[in-house]
Design a protein around this motif. Structure first.
Motif, mmCIF file in Angstrom:
data_model
loop_
_atom_site.group_PDB
_atom_site.id
_atom_site.type_symbol
_atom_site.label_atom_id
_atom_site.label_comp_id
_atom_site.label_asym_id
_atom_site.label_seq_id
_atom_site.Cartn_x
_atom_site.Cartn_y
_atom_site.Cartn_z
ATOM 1 N N HIS A 75 0.839 -1.137 -0.141
ATOM 2 C CA HIS A 75 -0.129 -0.153 -0.008
ATOM 3 C C HIS A 75 0.678 1.115 0.054
ATOM 4 O O HIS A 75 0.521 2.346 -0.423
ATOM 5 N N CYS A 78 2.831 1.185 -4.004
ATOM 6 C CA CYS A 78 1.890 1.111 -5.250
ATOM 7 C C CYS A 78 1.763 2.404 -5.831
ATOM 8 O O CYS A 78 1.375 3.321 -5.451
ATOM 9 N N PRO A 81 -2.552 3.094 -7.053
ATOM 10 C CA PRO A 81 -3.516 2.411 -5.801
ATOM 11 C C PRO A 81 -4.985 2.638 -6.395
ATOM 12 O O PRO A 81 -5.138 3.579 -7.140
ATOM 13 N N ARG A 84 -9.887 5.238 -3.149
ATOM 14 C CA ARG A 84 -10.322 5.046 -1.748
ATOM 15 C C ARG A 84 -11.721 5.067 -1.684
ATOM 16 O O ARG A 84 -12.464 5.757 -2.165
#
Length: 107
Positions: A75, A78, A81, A84
Motif C-alpha cells: 500500500h 503502489c 492504488p 479510496r
C-alpha cells in the motif's frame, strides 16, 4: 531471505510483484512487496504451515529476528492504488430526527 516463487503474484493496479501475508496481530491478509527492502517497516517469515506471516517493526522490537526479512507494505509503494472508499464524511440527509429536545422520564 526472499519469498518462495509460489507466494509471488502481481498487483491488480500496478502489476508489481507482491506477496500476500497474514498479520500476526489479527490474522488479516496484507499485501507486501515481493523483494526485500532495507528500509522496510515489516518483518516477514515463512510459517511452519507454508504461509507467510508479517509483523510490524516497532521501537520495542526494531530489528527482524533470525529467519525474518524486512519488507515494505505494498500500500505504501503502489504507483497506481485503487480509489479510496468513501469514509462517509460527506453531508447526509437526516431522517427520523426528533423535532423537539428529548424529554426524559419524570420520576
Amino acid at each position: 531471505m526472499k519469498p518462495r516463487s509460489d507466494h509471488i503474484t502481481t498487483c491488480r493496479s500496478c502489476h508489481a510483484r507482491i506477496c500476500w501475508a497474514l498479520t500476526t496481530a489479527n490474522g488479516r491478509r496484507q499485501p507486501i512487496d515481493a523483494s526485500p527492502a532495507e528500509d522496510g517497516n515489516l518483518a516477514v517469515t515463512h510459517g511452519a504451515d507454508g504461509l507467510l506471516y508479517v509483523r510490524s517493526l516497532t521501537k520495542a522490537h526494531p530489528e527482524p529476528k533470525p529467519g525474518e526479512w524486512r519488507a515494505m507494505p505494498h500500500h505504501a509503494t503502489c504507483v497506481a492504488p485503487p480509489p479510496r472508499r468513501s469514509s462517509g464524511t460527506g453531508q447526509r440527509q437526516r431522517s427520523g430526527v426528533r423535532p423537539v429536545p428529548w424529554q426524559g422520564r419524570q420520576s
